[in-house]
Design a protein around this motif. Structure first.
Motif, PDB file in Angstrom:
ATOM      1  N   LEU A 194      42.861  22.903  33.385  1.00 59.53           N
ATOM      2  CA  LEU A 194      42.951  23.657  34.552  1.00 59.53           C
ATOM      3  C   LEU A 194      43.725  24.953  34.294  1.00 59.53           C
ATOM      4  O   LEU A 194      44.601  25.144  33.494  1.00 59.53           O
ATOM      5  CB  LEU A 194      43.766  22.906  35.653  1.00 59.53           C
ATOM      6  CG  LEU A 194      43.411  21.722  36.169  1.00 59.53           C
ATOM      7  CD1 LEU A 194      44.249  20.807  37.244  1.00 59.53           C
ATOM      8  CD2 LEU A 194      41.966  22.185  37.102  1.00 59.53           C
ATOM      9  N   PRO A 195      43.450  25.848  35.152  1.00 63.92           N
ATOM     10  CA  PRO A 195      44.188  27.353  34.836  1.00 63.92           C
ATOM     11  C   PRO A 195      45.204  27.509  35.692  1.00 63.92           C
ATOM     12  O   PRO A 195      45.961  26.458  36.348  1.00 63.92           O
ATOM     13  CB  PRO A 195      43.187  28.187  35.532  1.00 63.92           C
ATOM     14  CG  PRO A 195      42.465  27.529  36.771  1.00 63.92           C
ATOM     15  CD  PRO A 195      42.377  26.150  36.250  1.00 63.92           C
ATOM     16  N   PRO A 196      46.076  28.458  35.286  1.00 65.22           N
ATOM     17  CA  PRO A 196      47.546  28.515  35.837  1.00 65.22           C
ATOM     18  C   PRO A 196      47.451  28.872  37.441  1.00 65.22           C
ATOM     19  O   PRO A 196      46.159  29.148  37.592  1.00 65.22           O
ATOM     20  CB  PRO A 196      48.119  29.763  34.946  1.00 65.22           C
ATOM     21  CG  PRO A 196      47.582  29.994  33.900  1.00 65.22           C
ATOM     22  CD  PRO A 196      46.005  29.395  34.133  1.00 65.22           C
ATOM     23  N   SER A 197      48.489  28.783  38.217  1.00 64.18           N
ATOM     24  CA  SER A 197      48.238  28.900  39.632  1.00 64.18           C
ATOM     25  C   SER A 197      48.192  30.599  39.638  1.00 64.18           C
ATOM     26  O   SER A 197      48.998  31.257  39.054  1.00 64.18           O
ATOM     27  CB  SER A 197      49.526  28.531  40.147  1.00 64.18           C
ATOM     28  OG  SER A 197      49.661  29.188  41.503  1.00 64.18           O
ATOM     29  N   PRO A 198      47.060  30.966  40.354  1.00 61.14           N
ATOM     30  CA  PRO A 198      46.980  32.338  40.414  1.00 61.14           C
ATOM     31  C   PRO A 198      48.134  32.914  41.343  1.00 61.14           C
ATOM     32  O   PRO A 198      48.467  34.248  40.949  1.00 61.14           O
ATOM     33  CB  PRO A 198      45.840  32.558  41.410  1.00 61.14           C
ATOM     34  CG  PRO A 198      44.856  31.344  40.950  1.00 61.14           C
ATOM     35  CD  PRO A 198      46.059  30.505  40.856  1.00 61.14           C
ATOM     36  N   ARG A 199      48.731  32.227  42.190  1.00 58.77           N
ATOM     37  CA  ARG A 199      49.889  32.798  43.128  1.00 58.77           C
ATOM     38  C   ARG A 199      51.188  32.968  42.079  1.00 58.77           C
ATOM     39  O   ARG A 199      51.798  33.915  42.440  1.00 58.77           O
ATOM     40  CB  ARG A 199      50.087  32.028  44.098  1.00 58.77           C
ATOM     41  CG  ARG A 199      51.024  32.488  45.432  1.00 58.77           C
ATOM     42  CD  ARG A 199      51.065  31.652  46.606  1.00 58.77           C
ATOM     43  NE  ARG A 199      51.947  32.189  47.481  1.00 58.77           N
ATOM     44  CZ  ARG A 199      51.829  33.223  48.416  1.00 58.77           C
ATOM     45  NH1 ARG A 199      50.518  33.734  48.421  1.00 58.77           N
ATOM     46  NH2 ARG A 199      52.848  33.787  49.295  1.00 58.77           N
ATOM     47  N   TRP A 200      51.518  31.851  41.409  1.00 58.13           N
ATOM     48  CA  TRP A 200      52.349  31.940  40.397  1.00 58.13           C
ATOM     49  C   TRP A 200      52.215  33.355  39.588  1.00 58.13           C
ATOM     50  O   TRP A 200      53.366  34.033  39.297  1.00 58.13           O
ATOM     51  CB  TRP A 200      52.495  30.785  39.713  1.00 58.13           C
ATOM     52  CG  TRP A 200      53.640  30.982  38.498  1.00 58.13           C
ATOM     53  CD1 TRP A 200      55.044  30.784  38.702  1.00 58.13           C
ATOM     54  CD2 TRP A 200      53.391  31.183  37.126  1.00 58.13           C
ATOM     55  NE1 TRP A 200      55.465  30.974  37.543  1.00 58.13           N
ATOM     56  CE2 TRP A 200      54.710  31.166  36.736  1.00 58.13           C
ATOM     57  CE3 TRP A 200      52.195  31.358  36.419  1.00 58.13           C
ATOM     58  CZ2 TRP A 200      54.851  31.431  35.324  1.00 58.13           C
ATOM     59  CZ3 TRP A 200      52.143  31.503  34.953  1.00 58.13           C
ATOM     60  CH2 TRP A 200      53.693  31.605  34.433  1.00 58.13           C
ATOM     61  N   LEU A 201      51.376  33.696  39.042  1.00 61.26           N
ATOM     62  CA  LEU A 201      50.979  34.921  38.208  1.00 61.26           C
ATOM     63  C   LEU A 201      51.389  36.218  38.743  1.00 61.26           C
ATOM     64  O   LEU A 201      52.098  37.027  38.336  1.00 61.26           O
ATOM     65  CB  LEU A 201      49.331  34.707  37.765  1.00 61.26           C
ATOM     66  CG  LEU A 201      49.059  33.658  36.716  1.00 61.26           C
ATOM     67  CD1 LEU A 201      47.347  33.922  36.457  1.00 61.26           C
ATOM     68  CD2 LEU A 201      49.794  34.046  35.330  1.00 61.26           C
ATOM     69  N   LEU A 202      50.772  36.140  40.145  1.00 58.43           N
ATOM     70  CA  LEU A 202      51.157  37.254  40.979  1.00 58.43           C
ATOM     71  C   LEU A 202      52.692  37.657  41.325  1.00 58.43           C
ATOM     72  O   LEU A 202      53.240  38.557  41.339  1.00 58.43           O
ATOM     73  CB  LEU A 202      50.184  37.361  42.080  1.00 58.43           C
ATOM     74  CG  LEU A 202      48.803  37.415  42.111  1.00 58.43           C
ATOM     75  CD1 LEU A 202      48.270  37.295  43.522  1.00 58.43           C
ATOM     76  CD2 LEU A 202      48.413  38.552  41.543  1.00 58.43           C
ATOM     77  N   LEU A 203      53.397  36.360  41.628  1.00 58.01           N
ATOM     78  CA  LEU A 203      54.865  36.310  41.876  1.00 58.01           C
ATOM     79  C   LEU A 203      55.482  36.890  40.710  1.00 58.01           C
ATOM     80  O   LEU A 203      56.602  37.648  40.769  1.00 58.01           O
ATOM     81  CB  LEU A 203      55.178  34.633  42.349  1.00 58.01           C
ATOM     82  CG  LEU A 203      56.587  34.578  42.343  1.00 58.01           C
ATOM     83  CD1 LEU A 203      56.985  35.323  43.543  1.00 58.01           C
ATOM     84  CD2 LEU A 203      56.785  33.000  42.370  1.00 58.01           C
ATOM     85  N   ARG A 204      55.043  36.274  39.309  1.00 58.32           N
ATOM     86  CA  ARG A 204      55.798  36.914  38.409  1.00 58.32           C
ATOM     87  C   ARG A 204      55.655  38.306  38.053  1.00 58.32           C
ATOM     88  O   ARG A 204      56.695  39.020  37.707  1.00 58.32           O
ATOM     89  CB  ARG A 204      55.138  36.137  36.866  1.00 58.32           C
ATOM     90  CG  ARG A 204      55.413  34.597  36.821  1.00 58.32           C
ATOM     91  CD  ARG A 204      56.865  34.294  36.745  1.00 58.32           C
ATOM     92  NE  ARG A 204      57.238  34.435  35.516  1.00 58.32           N
ATOM     93  CZ  ARG A 204      58.603  34.312  35.116  1.00 58.32           C
ATOM     94  NH1 ARG A 204      59.420  33.760  36.055  1.00 58.32           N
ATOM     95  NH2 ARG A 204      58.947  34.676  33.756  1.00 58.32           N
ATOM     96  N   MET A 212      51.787  44.100  35.883  1.00 56.26           N
ATOM     97  CA  MET A 212      51.171  43.950  37.234  1.00 56.26           C
ATOM     98  C   MET A 212      49.729  43.805  36.919  1.00 56.26           C
ATOM     99  O   MET A 212      48.976  43.079  37.338  1.00 56.26           O
ATOM    100  CB  MET A 212      51.445  45.123  38.252  1.00 56.26           C
ATOM    101  CG  MET A 212      50.756  44.875  39.504  1.00 56.26           C
ATOM    102  SD  MET A 212      50.972  43.446  40.564  1.00 56.26           S
ATOM    103  CE  MET A 212      52.633  43.952  41.013  1.00 56.26           C
ATOM    104  N   GLU A 213      49.080  44.815  36.605  1.00 55.62           N
ATOM    105  CA  GLU A 213      47.634  44.830  35.945  1.00 55.62           C
ATOM    106  C   GLU A 213      47.114  43.562  35.243  1.00 55.62           C
ATOM    107  O   GLU A 213      46.102  43.015  35.393  1.00 55.62           O
ATOM    108  CB  GLU A 213      47.123  45.981  35.381  1.00 55.62           C
ATOM    109  CG  GLU A 213      47.184  47.265  36.122  1.00 55.62           C
ATOM    110  CD  GLU A 213      46.460  47.132  37.469  1.00 55.62           C
ATOM    111  OE1 GLU A 213      45.377  46.437  37.651  1.00 55.62           O
ATOM    112  OE2 GLU A 213      47.109  47.398  38.697  1.00 55.62           O
ATOM    113  N   ASP A 214      47.877  43.320  34.121  1.00 52.09           N
ATOM    114  CA  ASP A 214      47.364  42.122  33.281  1.00 52.09           C
ATOM    115  C   ASP A 214      47.620  40.808  34.052  1.00 52.09           C
ATOM    116  O   ASP A 214      46.615  40.252  34.034  1.00 52.09           O
ATOM    117  CB  ASP A 214      48.459  42.071  32.250  1.00 52.09           C
ATOM    118  CG  ASP A 214      48.315  43.164  31.105  1.00 52.09           C
ATOM    119  OD1 ASP A 214      47.240  43.801  31.166  1.00 52.09           O
ATOM    120  OD2 ASP A 214      49.095  43.153  29.996  1.00 52.09           O
ATOM    121  N   ASN A 215      48.579  40.607  34.975  1.00 48.57           N
ATOM    122  CA  ASN A 215      48.581  39.628  35.681  1.00 48.57           C
ATOM    123  C   ASN A 215      47.787  39.650  36.685  1.00 48.57           C
ATOM    124  O   ASN A 215      47.260  38.278  37.008  1.00 48.57           O
ATOM    125  CB  ASN A 215      49.977  39.379  36.274  1.00 48.57           C
ATOM    126  CG  ASN A 215      51.242  38.783  35.314  1.00 48.57           C
ATOM    127  OD1 ASN A 215      50.793  39.056  34.075  1.00 48.57           O
ATOM    128  ND2 ASN A 215      51.990  38.056  35.501  1.00 48.57           N
TER     129      ASN A 215
END
Length: 457
Positions: A194-204, A212-215
């Protein structure tokens, strides 16, 4: 509606995280039979079977002490690891704990294995609901998180089944504890896919802990993997931007308070209520009934281990069915009346169980009925309540609302999640989780010595 919901529950983004809950439940059910097997001269297959009541309590509660440590660990490192890595770590600890316990050459190694498995429980119980909440459709998010409870109870039932099958095997406790290793391996492989949580990536990114752009690109790729190739770039981009906006707003205006603020003002009152509910959830005997169901049934007239283990399956099955009803109907019912009605039923059930040992010893099914009543009142009596609504008979509604209700099981955690002020909600819930595992561990540890000192009644 139910078929649509079930199809959502079969998606990997729900199933593999929810396996963490199933493995927690499995440990509860398997421990019920394993405590008999490891303590038996005929069945243990060891030279160190003659355990004291305190040692037996440690075998049962060892995973809970590990879970307490895992909860503290999750509190410190979970946001750094991310939900996916946290759950993969939990699966690795499940595997190592199960194998260490199953192959234990002595009591000390057995307890080390139980602790390792418990740390996995603590991480899984933290990471699973977060991953599900952050990756599943918002319209069914709450229901899917509730379904994790169903996986836990399904694991309890599965543990009772395995225990019943292995209870007459010499060294059967090794198989009971070790059987969770292949299940945990499935969880590990599933979470890796499974992929990482998209929302967690944005939170970081919002927290300044990633570009920001990479995440955003990583979040876009993760969301595409979750939704499938049919999702358009516009839909994905809109969802990413909406998530990013909500995270920025929450992070700017609703920053979480410190741990000390939980003990001030409205937060202190909320913690007194929420922490009190969770504390009483455990000290009213729920861990004893589940972890020692087979032992209790042995003292209640089902003298052979195999008979007691088979009857314990009935308790697990009843709990599973009633939990399923709770998940589907919980939002139709109120909180406070359900708590009062459920606790009333628990009181009646415990008096019946004590009465069996004192004056009704010739009727072992009184003990079984009392255990079923206890489990039903603890977990859910919504089925009878729902029948009352369908029948539209006032007396039936009043009777069922008095005796059978959604009690401590799901309602305590619903109330805990609702009553804290937003600023201290995260810290408050973390403390409630620590209260839960800590009191659970103490009650489970104390049951065997107390039974020896005071007697079953």
């Amino acid at each position: 509606e139910l078929l649509v919901l079930m199809s959502q529950c079969l998606e990997p983004r729900f199933v593999f995280p929810a396996l963490g809950g199933l493995l927690f439940g499995y440990d509860i059910g398997a421990t019920s039979g394993a405590t008999i097997s490891v303590h038996s001269a005929e069945l243990s297959g060891t030279t160190w079977f003659n355990l004291s009541s305190l040692q037996l309590g440690l075998v049962a509660s060892g995973s809970l002490y590990g879970a307490l440590g895992g909860s503290i660990l999750a509190y410190r490192i979970a946001d750094f690891l991310g939900r996916r890595i946290e759950l993969m770590t939990a699966a690795a600890l499940y595997i190592s704990g199960a194998l260490t316990t199953g192959l234990a050459p002595n009591f000390v190694v057995l307890i080390i294995g139980r602790l390792l498995y418990g740390v996995g429980i603590g991480l899984a119980m933290h990471g699973a609901p977060l991953y599900i909440a952050e990756t599943c459709p918002s319209q069914i998010r709450g229901t899917l998180i509730s379904f994790k409870e169903l996986f836990i109870v399904g694991g309890i039932l599965f543990g009772y089944l395995v225990g019943s099958y292995e209870i007459d095997v010499v060294g059967g406790w090794r198989y009971m504890f070790g059987f969770s290793a292949p299940l945990a391996a499935i969880m590990a492989v599933g979470m890796w896919s499974l992929p990482p949580s998209p929302r967690w990536l944005l939170l970081r990114a919002v927290q300044g802990k990633g570009p920001m752009e990479d995440n955003k690109k990583k979040a876009m790729n993760a969301l595409r993997r979750l939704k499938g190739p049919s999702a358009s770039d516009k839909v994905l981009t809109d969802e990413i931007e909406n998530n990013l906006s909500s995270i920025k707003a929450a992070y700017a205006d609703q920053a979480e308070g410190s741990i000390f603020q939980v003990f001030e003002g409205a937060s202190l009152k909320a913690f007194t209520i929420g922490g009190g509910l969770v504390l009483f959830q455990q000290i009213t005997g729920q861990p004893s009934v589940l972890y020692y169901a087979t032992s209790i049934l042995q003292t209640a007239g089902f003298t052979t281990a195999s008979d007691a283990a088979k009857v314990s399956i009935l308790i697990g099955l009843f709990k599973f069915v009633m939990t399923g009803v709770a998940v589907l109907k919980v939002d139709n019912l109120g909180r406070r009346p359900l708590m009062i009605g459920g606790v009333s039923g628990i009181t009646v059930a415990l008096f019946l169980l004590a009465a069996y040992y004192k004056v009704l010893s010739g009727f072992p099914y009184v003990a079984v009925g009392a255990l079923l009543l206890y489990v039903g009142c603890y977990q859910v009596g919504a089925l009878l309540v729902y029948m009352g609504y369908l029948m539209s008979t006032e007396w039936f509604e009043q009777l069922t609302c008095l005796v059978f209700q959604l009690s401590f099981g799901p309602i305590s955690w619903l109330m805990v999640s609702e009553i804290f002020p937003l600023r201290t909600r995260g810290r408050g819930i973390s403390l409630a989780v620590l209260t839960n595992f800590g009191s659970n561990a103490l009650v489970t540890l104390a049951f065997s010595p107390l039974q020896g000192y005071l007697g079953p009644a």
